[in-house]
Design a protein around this motif. Structure first.
Motif, mmCIF file in Angstrom:
data_model
loop_
_atom_site.group_PDB
_atom_site.id
_atom_site.type_symbol
_atom_site.label_atom_id
_atom_site.label_comp_id
_atom_site.label_asym_id
_atom_site.label_seq_id
_atom_site.Cartn_x
_atom_site.Cartn_y
_atom_site.Cartn_z
ATOM 1 N N SER A 48 0.837 -1.209 0.000
ATOM 2 C CA SER A 48 0.000 0.000 0.000
ATOM 3 C C SER A 48 0.868 1.252 0.000
ATOM 4 N N THR A 49 1.937 1.243 0.812
ATOM 5 C CA THR A 49 2.816 2.416 0.830
ATOM 6 C C THR A 49 3.510 2.598 -0.521
ATOM 7 N N MET A 50 3.938 1.484 -1.144
ATOM 8 C CA MET A 50 4.612 1.576 -2.437
ATOM 9 C C MET A 50 3.660 2.070 -3.526
ATOM 10 N N LEU A 51 2.454 1.496 -3.571
ATOM 11 C CA LEU A 51 1.479 1.896 -4.588
ATOM 12 C C LEU A 51 1.089 3.359 -4.409
ATOM 13 N N LEU A 52 0.883 3.752 -3.171
ATOM 14 C CA LEU A 52 0.499 5.134 -2.884
ATOM 15 C C LEU A 52 1.610 6.108 -3.296
ATOM 16 N N ALA A 95 5.156 -8.082 -4.970
ATOM 17 C CA ALA A 95 4.587 -7.044 -5.843
ATOM 18 C C ALA A 95 5.175 -5.671 -5.535
ATOM 19 N N CYS A 96 5.650 -5.487 -4.308
ATOM 20 C CA CYS A 96 6.292 -4.199 -3.962
ATOM 21 C C CYS A 96 7.473 -3.925 -4.876
ATOM 22 N N TYR A 97 8.250 -4.987 -5.179
ATOM 23 C CA TYR A 97 9.486 -4.804 -5.948
ATOM 24 C C TYR A 97 9.226 -4.742 -7.450
ATOM 25 N N LEU A 98 7.965 -5.054 -7.855
ATOM 26 C CA LEU A 98 7.597 -4.791 -9.246
ATOM 27 C C LEU A 98 7.467 -3.299 -9.483
ATOM 28 N N ILE A 99 7.107 -2.570 -8.416
ATOM 29 C CA ILE A 99 6.990 -1.104 -8.532
ATOM 30 C C ILE A 99 8.373 -0.468 -8.459
ATOM 31 N N SER A 100 9.142 -0.841 -7.454
ATOM 32 C CA SER A 100 10.503 -0.316 -7.318
ATOM 33 C C SER A 100 11.244 -1.113 -6.250
ATOM 34 N N ASP A 157 13.708 0.342 -4.708
ATOM 35 C CA ASP A 157 14.192 1.393 -3.803
ATOM 36 C C ASP A 157 13.015 2.064 -3.099
ATOM 37 N N SER A 158 13.352 2.785 -2.054
ATOM 38 C CA SER A 158 12.334 3.563 -1.342
ATOM 39 C C SER A 158 11.898 4.754 -2.207
ATOM 40 N N ILE A 159 10.586 5.054 -2.153
ATOM 41 C CA ILE A 159 10.039 6.201 -2.894
ATOM 42 C C ILE A 159 9.584 7.241 -1.866
ATOM 43 N N SER A 160 10.242 8.386 -1.851
ATOM 44 C CA SER A 160 9.862 9.453 -0.911
ATOM 45 C C SER A 160 8.612 10.170 -1.424
ATOM 46 N N ILE A 161 7.758 10.555 -0.492
ATOM 47 C CA ILE A 161 6.547 11.306 -0.840
ATOM 48 C C ILE A 161 6.796 12.767 -0.491
ATOM 49 N N THR A 162 6.861 13.596 -1.531
ATOM 50 C CA THR A 162 7.175 15.015 -1.332
ATOM 51 C C THR A 162 5.991 15.913 -1.663
ATOM 52 N N HIS A 163 4.820 15.341 -1.927
ATOM 53 C CA HIS A 163 3.633 16.135 -2.255
ATOM 54 C C HIS A 163 3.322 17.089 -1.102
ATOM 55 N N GLU A 164 3.075 18.368 -1.446
ATOM 56 C CA GLU A 164 2.901 19.388 -0.404
ATOM 57 C C GLU A 164 1.681 19.108 0.468
ATOM 58 N N ALA A 165 0.552 18.766 -0.158
ATOM 59 C CA ALA A 165 -0.672 18.510 0.625
ATOM 60 C C ALA A 165 -0.496 17.287 1.517
ATOM 61 N N TYR A 166 0.209 16.280 1.012
ATOM 62 C CA TYR A 166 0.436 15.070 1.813
ATOM 63 C C TYR A 166 1.317 15.381 3.024
ATOM 64 N N GLY A 167 2.308 16.236 2.805
ATOM 65 C CA GLY A 167 3.155 16.646 3.920
ATOM 66 C C GLY A 167 2.378 17.405 4.977
ATOM 67 N N GLU A 168 1.423 18.234 4.527
ATOM 68 C CA GLU A 168 0.601 18.966 5.498
ATOM 69 C C GLU A 168 -0.274 18.022 6.303
ATOM 70 N N LEU A 170 1.976 8.292 6.067
ATOM 71 C CA LEU A 170 1.943 9.612 6.707
ATOM 72 C C LEU A 170 3.030 9.714 7.778
ATOM 73 N N TYR A 171 3.302 8.589 8.440
ATOM 74 C CA TYR A 171 4.296 8.544 9.518
ATOM 75 C C TYR A 171 5.717 8.620 8.950
ATOM 76 N N MET A 172 5.952 7.919 7.816
ATOM 77 C CA MET A 172 7.300 7.824 7.248
ATOM 78 C C MET A 172 7.510 8.716 6.029
ATOM 79 N N LEU A 173 6.410 9.146 5.406
ATOM 80 C CA LEU A 173 6.458 9.934 4.170
ATOM 81 C C LEU A 173 7.283 9.225 3.083
ATOM 82 N N SER A 174 7.056 7.932 2.979
ATOM 83 C CA SER A 174 7.754 7.152 1.944
ATOM 84 C C SER A 174 7.035 5.825 1.733
ATOM 85 N N GLY A 175 7.330 5.222 0.594
ATOM 86 C CA GLY A 175 6.897 3.859 0.333
ATOM 87 C C GLY A 175 8.116 2.983 0.164
#
Length: 345
Positions: free
Chosen positions: A101-105, A159-164, A166-177, A259-264
């Motif tokens: 879920s974190t990776m897909l998101l 399936a997580c590794y089919l997406i990537s 590596d870790s994917i950081s979430i930098t979206h401004e609204a998500y950070g808020e 939301l806690y880690m801001l990454s997938g």
């Protein structure tokens, strides 16, 4: 001729002065089915009281609220796991579903530039569908939940590794808020969005398990699936719904964890399924199903959290002592459950 009157029925108001204290004590005696939950509350109270005596500021409001903030994702997963265990099943895929879920998101928000609300909706639908598929396999082909959800664990983690890889950081401004949002509770205490969601999920689970026909069917299946079938209860449909609910909770926990880690990341949630099972069992739910209370699940999670907090306050103990303490509590909970069962027979 003298008529014979029937003997009056014995009521509480007709007991004598010597029996009144005994009746009062009996009225205050907790039901046997509530003892495991009360045991979890007692362990939490003792651990919290011991911590407050040993360390200054241990029971400050924010330290207590941090138990919910740091373990919000575990509480959400444990609510779904409680329904599964109440039916006599088990779900080993929840940690992997959280990671997926974190990776897909993260991929949808960062790479595909989807709005966070739409990405979250897709993640929740995917988690529910994955859980429902496992539930359908269990109900339709009479497969063991352990095997089906073990396969689900490997599928979701892979399936997580089919997406990537590596870790994917979430930098979206609204998500950070959203990640930084806090609900103020007084001058020096606040609650995060994830913790608030976890409490809402717990309230919904309490209502569903203990106040709706669906919950009564779940308890009936865990008590005896054969009897539930003879009573005409929708066993197969309820089984599918329970695993779909567990998948939904795992996906929502993934959203909270992001939301806690801001990454997938594909390694998020390693061993989470075991922590969730431990919290449910320490909270008084029978592993064989049919008996338990979701309020006990809350205290099971809080007990795990307060052990981690005690070790953090001490500062000299390794984090592996958390696992040792959880193992000891889990063994004690299983032994107590067995004793209660033998006493009930």
């Amino acid at each position: 001729m003298k008529a014979t009157l029937p003997e009056p029925a014995h009521t509480g108001s007709q007991t004598g002065p010597h029996t009144a204290p005994h009746a009062a004590a009996k009225a205050w005696r907790p039901a046997a089915r509530h003892l495991p939950v009360l045991g979890a509350m007692l362990v939490f109270a003792l651990a919290s009281g011991g911590g407050s005596l040993a360390y200054d500021g241990f029971l400050s409001p924010q330290v207590f609220l941090n138990l919910l903030i740091d373990n919000a994702f575990l509480l959400i997963v444990a609510v779904g796991m409680s329904f599964v265990i109440l039916t006599g099943g088990i779900d080993l895929s929840v940690g992997s579903v959280l990671a997926f879920s974190t990776m897909l998101l993260a991929a949808l928000v960062e790479r595909a530039q989807w709005p966070p609300a739409l990405a979250i909706a897709v993640v929740l639908v995917a988690g529910s569908a994955f859980g429902a598929l496992m539930g359908w396999l269990i109900a339709r082909f009479r497969l063991q939940p352990f095997i089906v959800t073990l396969a689900g664990m490997f599928l979701a983690r892979g399936a997580c590794y089919l997406i990537s890889i590596d870790s994917i950081s979430i930098t979206h401004e609204a998500y950070g808020e959203l990640a930084q949002w806090r609900l103020p509770l007084g001058e020096s205490a606040s609650l995060s969005l994830g913790a608030l969601l976890a409490l809402l999920v717990l309230a919904w689970g309490l209502w569903l398990a203990h106040g709706r026909p669906f919950g009564r069917t779940v308890f009936a299946i865990g008590g005896s699936e054969t009897s539930a079938l003879l009573m005409g209860l929708p066993v197969a449909r309820t089984t599918v719904a329970v695993y779909a609910l567990s998948g939904l909770c795992a996906a929502l926990a993934g959203v909270v964890f992001s939301l806690y880690m801001l990454s997938g990341y594909g390694l998020h949630g390693l061993g989470l399924e075991l922590d969730a099972i431990a919290a449910v069992v320490i909270g008084g739910t029978l592993l064989s199903g049919g008996r338990g209370h979701l309020l006990g699940t809350l205290f099971g999670v809080l007990v795990l959290g307060v052990i981690q907090t005690l070790i953090s306050f001490d500062g000299s103990l390794s984090s592996w002592w958390t696992r040792i303490a959880i193992g000891a509590l889990l063994l004690a909970a299983c032994l107590l459950q067995r004793l209660f069962e033998l006493r009930r027979r």
